[in-house]
Design a protein around this motif. Structure first.
Motif, PDB file in Angstrom:
ATOM      1  N   ILE A  91       9.066  -3.738  -9.853  1.00  0.00           N
ATOM      2  CA  ILE A  91       7.666  -4.117 -10.080  1.00  0.00           C
ATOM      3  C   ILE A  91       7.459  -5.606  -9.810  1.00  0.00           C
ATOM      4  O   ILE A  91       6.461  -6.016  -9.207  1.00  0.00           O
ATOM      5  CB  ILE A  91       7.235  -3.747 -11.509  1.00  0.00           C
ATOM      6  CG1 ILE A  91       7.125  -2.214 -11.632  1.00  0.00           C
ATOM      7  CG2 ILE A  91       5.901  -4.392 -11.867  1.00  0.00           C
ATOM      8  CD1 ILE A  91       6.899  -1.714 -13.034  1.00  0.00           C
ATOM      9  N   GLU A  94       7.418  -6.063  -6.093  1.00  0.00           N
ATOM     10  CA  GLU A  94       6.179  -5.526  -5.533  1.00  0.00           C
ATOM     11  C   GLU A  94       4.993  -6.440  -5.840  1.00  0.00           C
ATOM     12  O   GLU A  94       4.098  -6.598  -5.004  1.00  0.00           O
ATOM     13  CB  GLU A  94       5.916  -4.125  -6.091  1.00  0.00           C
ATOM     14  CG  GLU A  94       6.833  -3.051  -5.533  1.00  0.00           C
ATOM     15  CD  GLU A  94       6.626  -2.861  -4.038  1.00  0.00           C
ATOM     16  OE1 GLU A  94       5.580  -2.323  -3.642  1.00  0.00           O
ATOM     17  OE2 GLU A  94       7.516  -3.264  -3.268  1.00  0.00           O
ATOM     18  N   GLU A  95       4.986  -7.017  -7.010  1.00  0.00           N
ATOM     19  CA  GLU A  95       3.893  -7.930  -7.361  1.00  0.00           C
ATOM     20  C   GLU A  95       3.906  -9.172  -6.470  1.00  0.00           C
ATOM     21  O   GLU A  95       2.848  -9.650  -6.034  1.00  0.00           O
ATOM     22  CB  GLU A  95       4.002  -8.316  -8.843  1.00  0.00           C
ATOM     23  CG  GLU A  95       3.595  -7.182  -9.785  1.00  0.00           C
ATOM     24  CD  GLU A  95       3.815  -7.540 -11.240  1.00  0.00           C
ATOM     25  OE1 GLU A  95       4.482  -8.567 -11.511  1.00  0.00           O
ATOM     26  OE2 GLU A  95       3.336  -6.786 -12.115  1.00  0.00           O
ATOM     27  N   GLY A  98       2.725  -8.022  -3.126  1.00  0.00           N
ATOM     28  CA  GLY A  98       1.291  -7.767  -3.199  1.00  0.00           C
ATOM     29  C   GLY A  98       0.471  -9.047  -3.185  1.00  0.00           C
ATOM     30  O   GLY A  98      -0.606  -9.104  -2.559  1.00  0.00           O
ATOM     31  N   THR A 130       7.602   3.882   2.949  1.00  0.00           N
ATOM     32  CA  THR A 130       6.155   3.653   2.937  1.00  0.00           C
ATOM     33  C   THR A 130       5.477   4.755   3.737  1.00  0.00           C
ATOM     34  O   THR A 130       5.865   5.041   4.871  1.00  0.00           O
ATOM     35  CB  THR A 130       5.806   2.285   3.541  1.00  0.00           C
ATOM     36  OG1 THR A 130       6.558   1.280   2.859  1.00  0.00           O
ATOM     37  CG2 THR A 130       4.322   1.984   3.407  1.00  0.00           C
ATOM     38  N   ILE A 169      -2.795  -6.849  -9.500  1.00  0.00           N
ATOM     39  CA  ILE A 169      -1.791  -6.080  -8.758  1.00  0.00           C
ATOM     40  C   ILE A 169      -1.090  -5.122  -9.718  1.00  0.00           C
ATOM     41  O   ILE A 169      -0.586  -5.533 -10.770  1.00  0.00           O
ATOM     42  CB  ILE A 169      -0.778  -7.020  -8.081  1.00  0.00           C
ATOM     43  CG1 ILE A 169      -1.493  -7.921  -7.076  1.00  0.00           C
ATOM     44  CG2 ILE A 169       0.337  -6.237  -7.404  1.00  0.00           C
ATOM     45  CD1 ILE A 169      -0.645  -9.057  -6.548  1.00  0.00           C
ATOM     46  N   THR A 170      -1.068  -3.854  -9.325  1.00  0.00           N
ATOM     47  CA  THR A 170      -0.547  -2.816 -10.228  1.00  0.00           C
ATOM     48  C   THR A 170       0.281  -1.804  -9.455  1.00  0.00           C
ATOM     49  O   THR A 170      -0.065  -1.417  -8.342  1.00  0.00           O
ATOM     50  CB  THR A 170      -1.719  -2.073 -10.924  1.00  0.00           C
ATOM     51  OG1 THR A 170      -2.571  -3.037 -11.554  1.00  0.00           O
ATOM     52  CG2 THR A 170      -1.220  -1.078 -11.952  1.00  0.00           C
ATOM     53  N   VAL A 171       1.376  -1.369 -10.077  1.00  0.00           N
ATOM     54  CA  VAL A 171       2.183  -0.279  -9.521  1.00  0.00           C
ATOM     55  C   VAL A 171       1.927   0.968 -10.362  1.00  0.00           C
ATOM     56  O   VAL A 171       2.080   0.947 -11.583  1.00  0.00           O
ATOM     57  CB  VAL A 171       3.687  -0.615  -9.541  1.00  0.00           C
ATOM     58  CG1 VAL A 171       4.512   0.575  -9.046  1.00  0.00           C
ATOM     59  CG2 VAL A 171       3.980  -1.843  -8.688  1.00  0.00           C
ATOM     60  N   LYS A 179       3.850   7.282  -5.402  1.00  0.00           N
ATOM     61  CA  LYS A 179       3.879   5.968  -6.051  1.00  0.00           C
ATOM     62  C   LYS A 179       3.025   5.040  -5.200  1.00  0.00           C
ATOM     63  O   LYS A 179       3.150   5.036  -3.971  1.00  0.00           O
ATOM     64  CB  LYS A 179       5.306   5.439  -6.128  1.00  0.00           C
ATOM     65  CG  LYS A 179       5.400   4.048  -6.773  1.00  0.00           C
ATOM     66  CD  LYS A 179       6.847   3.587  -6.865  1.00  0.00           C
ATOM     67  CE  LYS A 179       7.544   4.308  -7.993  1.00  0.00           C
ATOM     68  NZ  LYS A 179       8.896   3.767  -8.251  1.00  0.00           N
ATOM     69  N   LEU A 181       1.059   1.067  -4.702  1.00  0.00           N
ATOM     70  CA  LEU A 181       0.882  -0.336  -5.048  1.00  0.00           C
ATOM     71  C   LEU A 181      -0.572  -0.682  -4.791  1.00  0.00           C
ATOM     72  O   LEU A 181      -1.058  -0.546  -3.661  1.00  0.00           O
ATOM     73  CB  LEU A 181       1.810  -1.205  -4.192  1.00  0.00           C
ATOM     74  CG  LEU A 181       1.582  -2.723  -4.273  1.00  0.00           C
ATOM     75  CD1 LEU A 181       1.894  -3.258  -5.666  1.00  0.00           C
ATOM     76  CD2 LEU A 181       2.429  -3.450  -3.224  1.00  0.00           C
ATOM     77  N   VAL A 183      -3.392  -3.468  -4.583  1.00  0.00           N
ATOM     78  CA  VAL A 183      -3.499  -4.917  -4.392  1.00  0.00           C
ATOM     79  C   VAL A 183      -4.972  -5.301  -4.264  1.00  0.00           C
ATOM     80  O   VAL A 183      -5.579  -5.134  -3.196  1.00  0.00           O
ATOM     81  CB  VAL A 183      -2.731  -5.365  -3.125  1.00  0.00           C
ATOM     82  CG1 VAL A 183      -2.832  -6.882  -2.959  1.00  0.00           C
ATOM     83  CG2 VAL A 183      -1.281  -4.910  -3.185  1.00  0.00           C
TER      84      VAL A 183
END
Length: 204
Positions: A91, A94-95, A98, A130, A169-171, A179, A181, A183
């Motif tokens: 996470i 990813e943040e 993002g 992806t 920004i959230t997963v 899943k 992401l 942004v």
């Protein structure tokens, strides 16, 4: 003389009696190993031995089962902790990703350079696991999609409103089995668009 003989005979008789008693006792002890016990005693003895071995087997099996159960619980706990740690690290990465993506898209979107954004997103979709990347403006209109089958779709129909209204920004681990992401792309005063990266859900 007669009295003395009688006394000697009496003493000899006592000694003989004592030795007779000892002989009788030792004779009984000597016969113990060879003595035949009744069959029921043998059955009882065998039964006791069987019970002892059965009890020992049950006790050992219970200890082994408890150890296996404890080891399994510890394994599950360690696996869960490792997964939680990995998820936290994932996470965080990813943040960061993002945040950079948000800055890049915002700059091009302000200049209305949709083609450049399309190139960015097409590079991102090549990344491992992806599946697709979309850009949806704040009114729910689909601006860019790496999946060309969605080009005529309405962005608001692809994702629920609570996803598109996220301000940070959230997963999300499971949105329609994927899943994602999320942004948000922020302008000077408000959010102007949302980039959503969908990943193939890893099998556990």
């Amino acid at each position: 003389m007669t009295a003395s003989n009688k006394q000697n005979q009496s003493q000899q008789s006592q000694v003989d009696n004592f030795f007779s008693l000892l002989s009788a006792k030792f004779e009984w002890l000597a016969k113990v190993p060879t003595r035949q016990f009744p069959g029921k005693y043998a059955v009882v003895l065998v039964g006791i031995i069987v019970v002892i071995f059965a009890w020992k087997f049950i006790a050992v099996s219970k200890v082994e089962a408890d150890m296996v159960k404890k080891l399994e619980q510890e394994r599950v706990l360690i696996t869960q902790q490792a997964r939680e740690y990995a998820d936290k690290q994932y996470i965080k990465e990813e943040e960061r990703f993002g945040q950079i993506l948000s800055w890049a898209v915002r700059g091009e979107l302000i200049r209305n350079n949709i083609d450049q954004i399309d190139q960015y997103l097409n590079e991102i979709v090549k990344m491992k696991d992806t599946e697709r990347v979309v850009l949806i403006d704040d009114d729910g209109k689909l601006l860019v999609s790496t999946d060309k089958r969605l080009e005529e779709s309405n962005g608001a129909e692809l994702f629920p409103r609570e996803i598109l209204s996220l301000q940070k920004i959230t997963v999300k681990s499971d949105v329609d089995g994927k899943k994602i992401l999320v942004v948000p792309v922020m302008g000077l005063n408000k959010k102007i668009a949302t980039v959503i990266v969908s990943y193939k859900q890893q099998k556990l």
